[in-house]
Scaffold this motif. Structure first.
Motif, PDB file in Angstrom:
ATOM      1  N   ASP A   1      39.088  44.890  77.947  1.00 36.02           N
ATOM      2  CA  ASP A   1      39.467  46.197  78.475  1.00 36.02           C
ATOM      3  C   ASP A   1      38.262  46.805  79.184  1.00 36.02           C
ATOM      4  O   ASP A   1      37.107  46.536  78.838  1.00 36.02           O
ATOM      5  N   CYS A   2      38.551  47.652  80.152  1.00 43.41           N
ATOM      6  CA  CYS A   2      37.492  48.307  80.911  1.00 43.41           C
ATOM      7  C   CYS A   2      37.738  49.803  80.923  1.00 43.41           C
ATOM      8  O   CYS A   2      38.862  50.256  81.147  1.00 43.41           O
ATOM      9  N   SER A   3      36.677  50.566  80.674  1.00 42.52           N
ATOM     10  CA  SER A   3      36.731  52.022  80.727  1.00 42.52           C
ATOM     11  C   SER A   3      36.177  52.490  82.067  1.00 42.52           C
ATOM     12  O   SER A   3      35.147  51.998  82.533  1.00 42.52           O
ATOM     13  N   PHE A   4      36.865  53.454  82.663  1.00 39.82           N
ATOM     14  CA  PHE A   4      36.452  54.025  83.938  1.00 39.82           C
ATOM     15  C   PHE A   4      35.964  55.446  83.698  1.00 39.82           C
ATOM     16  O   PHE A   4      36.598  56.221  82.971  1.00 39.82           O
ATOM     17  N   PHE A   5      34.835  55.774  84.311  1.00 38.65           N
ATOM     18  CA  PHE A   5      34.159  57.051  84.086  1.00 38.65           C
ATOM     19  C   PHE A   5      33.873  57.760  85.394  1.00 38.65           C
ATOM     20  O   PHE A   5      33.703  57.123  86.436  1.00 38.65           O
ATOM     21  N   PHE A   6      33.763  59.085  85.304  1.00 39.94           N
ATOM     22  CA  PHE A   6      33.239  59.883  86.408  1.00 39.94           C
ATOM     23  C   PHE A   6      32.274  60.907  85.835  1.00 39.94           C
ATOM     24  O   PHE A   6      32.302  61.235  84.650  1.00 39.94           O
ATOM     25  N   LYS A   7      31.427  61.411  86.722  1.00 35.27           N
ATOM     26  CA  LYS A   7      30.523  62.492  86.356  1.00 35.27           C
ATOM     27  C   LYS A   7      30.321  63.376  87.587  1.00 35.27           C
ATOM     28  O   LYS A   7      29.988  62.873  88.659  1.00 35.27           O
ATOM     29  N   ARG A   8      30.565  64.670  87.408  1.00 35.02           N
ATOM     30  CA  ARG A   8      30.281  65.636  88.460  1.00 35.02           C
ATOM     31  C   ARG A   8      28.831  66.088  88.287  1.00 35.02           C
ATOM     32  O   ARG A   8      28.425  66.458  87.191  1.00 35.02           O
TER      33      ARG A   8
END
Length: 176
Positions: free
Chosen positions: A165-172
């Protein structure tokens, strides 16, 4: 341990760093990191992959940093800047790697912070990345102010080919 110096590799220094970057990439794959390659994976293959990144580095589309310990590349991170006119506000963190002998010393966080600052300097206020769910890297992002926005089952293979499984992230990023 004193914090290692983190150096951006400009195009003129990139080729000279390929050997050390390749050794680090081989170590990452050998230690089970899901960074896009399957075992067996050797130095020649790793060096060829890094050399293929040289045009993007020369064009300024890919920014690469390293930190060294005892003369060897102990860690790296890259920032891929978006090329589309409607995407210049975002960038992607890629190939954050720390040699297994240098882990647990804060190098990943220091490299990540360097890339985040550079993203802001380049006008990117939104960063994206993906990593194997449940990995040590995921912990770095979860505790570093990143937001996981989804998990895709069986997204990528680990070095032994097992789907993970792969986790997708963002950061502002705050320009202030």
């Amino acid at each position: 341990m004193t914090a290692p110096a983190i150096e951006r590799l400009p195009a003129g220094k990139f080729d000279a760093a390929v050997d050390g970057l390749a050794a680090l990439l081989v170590d990452a794959v050998d230690s089970g990191a899901s960074v896009g390659f399957l075992a067996p994976f050797d130095h020649r293959q790793a060096a060829a992959w890094w050399r293929a990144q040289a045009p993007a580095v020369a064009e300024g589309r890919l920014l690469v940093w390293t930190c060294r310990h005892d003369g060897a590349v102990a860690g790296t991170v890259s920032l891929a800047l978006a090329g589309k006119p409607n995407a210049r506000h975002r960038a992607e963190i890629v190939k954050l790697m720390v040699h297994r002998d240098a882990r647990g010393r804060g190098l990943a966080r220091a490299l990540l912070a360097t890339a985040e600052r550079a993203a802001l300097d380049a006008g990117a206020e939104l960063l994206l990345l993906d990593t194997e769910t449940g990995s040590t890297a995921e912990h770095v992002y979860l505790t570093g102010g990143w937001t996981r926005y989804g998990i895709v089952p069986d997204y990528a293979g680990s070095p032994d080919g097992t789907l993970r499984d792969c986790s997708f992230f963002f950061k502002r990023l705050d320009p202030e």
